[in-house]
Design a protein around this motif. Structure first.
Motif, mmCIF file in Angstrom:
data_model
loop_
_atom_site.group_PDB
_atom_site.id
_atom_site.type_symbol
_atom_site.label_atom_id
_atom_site.label_comp_id
_atom_site.label_asym_id
_atom_site.label_seq_id
_atom_site.Cartn_x
_atom_site.Cartn_y
_atom_site.Cartn_z
ATOM 1 N N ASN A 166 0.855 -1.191 0.000
ATOM 2 C CA ASN A 166 0.000 0.000 0.000
ATOM 3 C C ASN A 166 0.888 1.238 0.000
ATOM 4 O O ASN A 166 2.101 1.158 0.236
ATOM 5 C CB ASN A 166 -0.951 0.005 1.194
ATOM 6 N N SER A 173 -2.307 -0.666 -11.000
ATOM 7 C CA SER A 173 -3.765 -0.589 -11.060
ATOM 8 C C SER A 173 -4.241 -0.236 -12.463
ATOM 9 O O SER A 173 -5.183 -0.840 -12.993
ATOM 10 C CB SER A 173 -4.280 0.453 -10.065
ATOM 11 N N ASN A 221 -4.830 -5.316 -6.534
ATOM 12 C CA ASN A 221 -5.856 -4.505 -5.892
ATOM 13 C C ASN A 221 -6.910 -4.036 -6.894
ATOM 14 O O ASN A 221 -8.107 -4.046 -6.601
ATOM 15 C CB ASN A 221 -5.220 -3.299 -5.199
ATOM 16 N N THR A 274 -10.819 -5.280 -6.839
ATOM 17 C CA THR A 274 -11.782 -4.186 -6.672
ATOM 18 C C THR A 274 -12.798 -4.193 -7.806
ATOM 19 O O THR A 274 -14.001 -4.053 -7.586
ATOM 20 C CB THR A 274 -11.056 -2.833 -6.636
ATOM 21 N N ARG A 278 -11.206 -5.730 -0.827
ATOM 22 C CA ARG A 278 -9.877 -5.128 -0.976
ATOM 23 C C ARG A 278 -8.907 -6.039 -0.225
ATOM 24 O O ARG A 278 -9.221 -6.512 0.864
ATOM 25 C CB ARG A 278 -9.827 -3.713 -0.381
ATOM 26 N N THR A 283 -5.064 -5.611 -0.269
ATOM 27 C CA THR A 283 -3.658 -5.244 -0.089
ATOM 28 C C THR A 283 -3.397 -4.345 1.107
ATOM 29 O O THR A 283 -2.241 -4.059 1.416
ATOM 30 C CB THR A 283 -3.119 -4.534 -1.357
#
Length: 240
Positions: free
Chosen positions: A42, A76, A136, A140, A148, A150
């Motif tokens: 994160n 992402s 992630n 999601t 979620r 991570t």
């Protein structure tokens, strides 16, 4: 787990993907921290360090923390880009593609990570953050933001809210929905913790080769999904 979305996706599908991918995230989180002393699942903490370095006019360090954030974002972006391209081609493995890529990255790091950790630790952190960004975004999107895997900050927030709501919402359907959500949050937290413990124990013995286990978990989810899908197809054709 990866073939259902929207109305066809249910609690069982989310629970399965949550448990496996949160285990991987927990393992990567501890392994990344032990190898390069950086958060690799994160980016919340990296924002604080970035601002601190900017105020100290440490531009090189600021760039490094910016890149931590950027590589998670890039993962992402890449994950959803690959999914959208595959969906437009009506691919049956749209949601598995980011998992394939994440598995390949973790396999490569299992063998090359030790050299990278000694020669370029920041680059190792970049790659791990990219892989977690992939994961992630995938989970999601497929769960409609229900799952979620991570990071835990939002999970503990949601868990606290839902446990307090159990005191006030007494209708059977409300209680059932809340308990399902609580079970999902606790599953993610538990498997993240289990992955962290596993990563820490095995890192002390085999170093970054523990990432082989994370890759194996990801590959096993794809294989299981493939076999289950074709088994169901076989049964439907047999009945027909």
């Amino acid at each position: 787990m990866f073939r259902h979305e929207g109305k066809t996706r249910n609690f069982k599908h989310n629970l399965g993907i949550a448990s496996l991918l949160s285990f991987v995230a927990g393992l990567v989180n501890v392994t990344g921290f032990l190898s390069v002393q950086k958060l690799t699942t994160n980016i919340t903490g990296h924002f604080a360090y970035l601002i601190d370095e900017v105020f100290k006019l440490e531009w090189l360090n600021s760039l490094v923390y910016f890149l931590y954030i950027f590589f998670f974002f890039l993962g992402s972006f890449t994950s959803n880009l690959l999914i959208e391209i595959a969906l437009r081609k009506h691919s049956k493995i749209s949601y598995q593609i980011p998992v394939f890529l994440e598995s390949f990255i973790l396999l490569a790091l299992a063998f090359l990570g030790a050299m990278m950790a000694s020669e370029s630790p920041n680059f190792l952190a970049f790659v791990l953050l990219f892989s977690m960004g992939l994961q992630n975004a995938l989970v999601t999107k497929i769960s409609k933001a229900t799952v979620r895997t991570t990071h835990l900050t939002g999970l503990f927030t949601d868990l606290g809210i839902e446990l307090s709501q159990l005191i006030f919402y007494k209708l059977p359907e409300q209680q059932a929905q809340l308990w399902s959500s609580v079970k999902l949050r606790l599953t993610i937290i538990s498997f993240f913790f289990l992955g962290g413990i596993t990563g820490g124990v095995f890192y002390m013995r085999i170093g970054l080769k523990v990432l082989l286990l994370a890759a194996l978990v990801l590959i096993s989810t794809i294989v299981y999904d493939f076999l289950k899908y074709h088994w169901l197809l076989f049964h439907r054709r047999h009945r027909a």
